[in-house]
Design a protein around this motif. Structure first.
Motif, PDB file in Angstrom:
ATOM      1  N   PRO A 202    -116.386  58.148 -38.660  1.00  0.00           N
ATOM      2  CA  PRO A 202    -116.974  58.249 -37.268  1.00  0.00           C
ATOM      3  C   PRO A 202    -117.942  59.283 -36.185  1.00  0.00           C
TER       4      PRO A 202
ATOM      5  N   ARG B 196    -114.172  57.711 -22.105  1.00  0.00           N
ATOM      6  CA  ARG B 196    -115.149  57.022 -23.235  1.00  0.00           C
ATOM      7  C   ARG B 196    -114.799  57.408 -25.218  1.00  0.00           C
TER       8      ARG B 196
ATOM      9  N   GLN C 296    -122.136  55.636 -32.557  1.00  0.00           N
ATOM     10  CA  GLN C 296    -121.772  54.947 -31.589  1.00  0.00           C
ATOM     11  C   GLN C 296    -122.951  56.240 -30.689  1.00  0.00           C
TER      12      GLN C 296
ATOM     13  N   SER D 126    -109.646  55.069 -29.869  1.00  0.00           N
ATOM     14  CA  SER D 126    -108.855  53.757 -30.122  1.00  0.00           C
ATOM     15  C   SER D 126    -109.024  52.642 -30.881  1.00  0.00           C
ATOM     16  N   GLY D 127    -110.632  53.210 -31.230  1.00  0.00           N
ATOM     17  CA  GLY D 127    -111.363  51.896 -31.769  1.00  0.00           C
ATOM     18  C   GLY D 127    -111.256  52.094 -33.350  1.00  0.00           C
ATOM     19  N   LEU D 128    -111.021  53.399 -33.725  1.00  0.00           N
ATOM     20  CA  LEU D 128    -111.165  53.885 -34.993  1.00  0.00           C
ATOM     21  C   LEU D 128    -109.777  53.438 -36.464  1.00  0.00           C
TER      22      LEU D 128
ATOM     23  N   GLU E  40    -111.244  55.675 -25.755  1.00  0.00           N
ATOM     24  CA  GLU E  40    -111.364  54.478 -25.751  1.00  0.00           C
ATOM     25  C   GLU E  40    -112.392  54.324 -27.503  1.00  0.00           C
ATOM     26  N   PHE E  41    -113.411  55.144 -27.684  1.00  0.00           N
ATOM     27  CA  PHE E  41    -113.833  55.852 -28.945  1.00  0.00           C
ATOM     28  C   PHE E  41    -112.265  55.477 -30.101  1.00  0.00           C
TER      29      PHE E  41
ATOM     30  N   SER F  86    -112.859  62.735 -37.203  1.00  0.00           N
ATOM     31  CA  SER F  86    -114.209  61.359 -36.459  1.00  0.00           C
ATOM     32  C   SER F  86    -114.909  62.730 -35.645  1.00  0.00           C
TER      33      SER F  86
ATOM     34  N   THR G 163    -117.332  63.768 -31.572  1.00  0.00           N
ATOM     35  CA  THR G 163    -117.758  63.451 -30.669  1.00  0.00           C
ATOM     36  C   THR G 163    -118.713  64.737 -29.804  1.00  0.00           C
TER      37      THR G 163
ATOM     38  N   ASP H 172    -123.877  53.604 -38.697  1.00  0.00           N
ATOM     39  CA  ASP H 172    -122.895  53.200 -37.264  1.00  0.00           C
ATOM     40  C   ASP H 172    -122.698  53.998 -36.519  1.00  0.00           C
TER      41      ASP H 172
END
Length: 303
Positions: A245, A295, A273, A301-303, A298-299, A160, A162, A271
């Protein structure tokens, strides 16, 4: 830390190779780097790996992990710029920080970088030698542009990404940023004025040599000769092809670009964010470390 790896070379160097202007400049930078590293949590491992474009130094904070967080710094910056972030990020996982090839730091360029694919190549090769399966990139400023090139050209090792107020990624730089960029590297620029420009970039916060990160970046501006191709935002169709992601956090008070325009373009990534944080400057990683950690946690943990 008691010992430091070798820093980027000293001029003269072959055409296209980033280097320090002289031994005094490199010593000045090394002193600032050492001071900055003392502000970080203890380093659990240091790796110096060889890539097609030079050696890359990376530091691990925490135990070995299959999918660690990998930090990519901004322009004229390196690992010490993450002093405000690493301790809190360790609460959500193992962290690696990597000094980028072509920037002032503990990585040394040996071959000219000519295009974005070259940038993605050395980063991918370096990640492949960190004893992990994939990495979650966390990148700020021009590091966000570098991370995006890896998503476009070498995505297989990226779990991913960020991006914190990524420069030259979703919108062109503003005239204010052009002033900062050109003014900060002019020969003979007084240090006080260089600090004032850095403060403008950081939302007006006073900057001086008492701040190790500011001293490090100011030395990188003054003492390092950079030879990297000018970065350009990817075309819309290229952004639309990204499948990794992605979380994009834009600083609402950034002078680097138009945050609203950057957000609109970032949403071309399927998709993705995309968020604009009001009141935050381009120095968002130092301004909001706990919020960023929350943040990112949270990001992930949602993958």
């Amino acid at each position: 830390m008691s010992e430091l790896p070798e820093f980027a070379p000293i001029a003269p160097q072959p055409k296209g190779i980033g280097c320090f202007a002289d031994a005094a400049g490199r010593a000045r930078f090394a002193a600032a780097y050492r001071a900055g590293m003392t502000r970080l949590p203890p380093v659990d491992a240091t790796r110096v790996v060889e890539t097609s474009f030079g050696s890359v130094t990376a530091y691990r904070f925490g135990p070995p992990a299959a999918e660690p967080i990998l930090l990519l710094s901004g322009r004229r910056a390196s690992t010490p710029m993450w002093a405000a972030n690493i301790a809190s990020l360790r609460r959500i996982g193992t962290v690696w920080s990597m000094d980028s090839i072509g920037e002032p730091g503990a990585s040394a360029q040996t071959r000219a970088i000519t295009d974005p694919r070259d940038q993605a190549t050395w980063l991918d090769e370096a990640i492949g030698q960190l004893d992990c399966e994939r990495a979650h990139l966390l990148a700020v400023s021009i590091g966000g542009w570098l991370a995006t090139q890896c998503l476009l050209h070498r995505p297989d090792r990226i779990a991913s990404a960020t991006l914190l107020d990524p420069a030259m990624t979703f919108a062109p730089i503003s005239w204010k940023m052009i002033v900062v960029s050109l003014g900060s590297v002019l020969p003979g620029m007084p240090q006080a004025l260089r600090h004032r420009l850095l403060g403008w970039l950081s939302g007006g916060v006073p900057v001086d040599d008492s701040i190790p990160e500011a001293r490090l970046i100011a030395s990188g501006m003054r003492d390092f000769r950079q030879h990297l191709p000018f970065p350009r935002p990817p075309a819309p169709d290229r952004l639309a092809a990204i499948t990794t992601p992605l979380l994009v956090i834009l600083a609402g008070a950034s002078i680097v670009h138009d945050p609203a325009r950057a957000a609109e373009r970032a949403r071309l990534v399927p998709d993705a964010q995309v968020e604009v944080w009001p009141g935050r400057s381009h120095a968002i990683n130092g301004e909001a470390p706990e919020e960023i950690t929350a943040r990112v946690g949270e990001f992930l943990s949602g993958l």
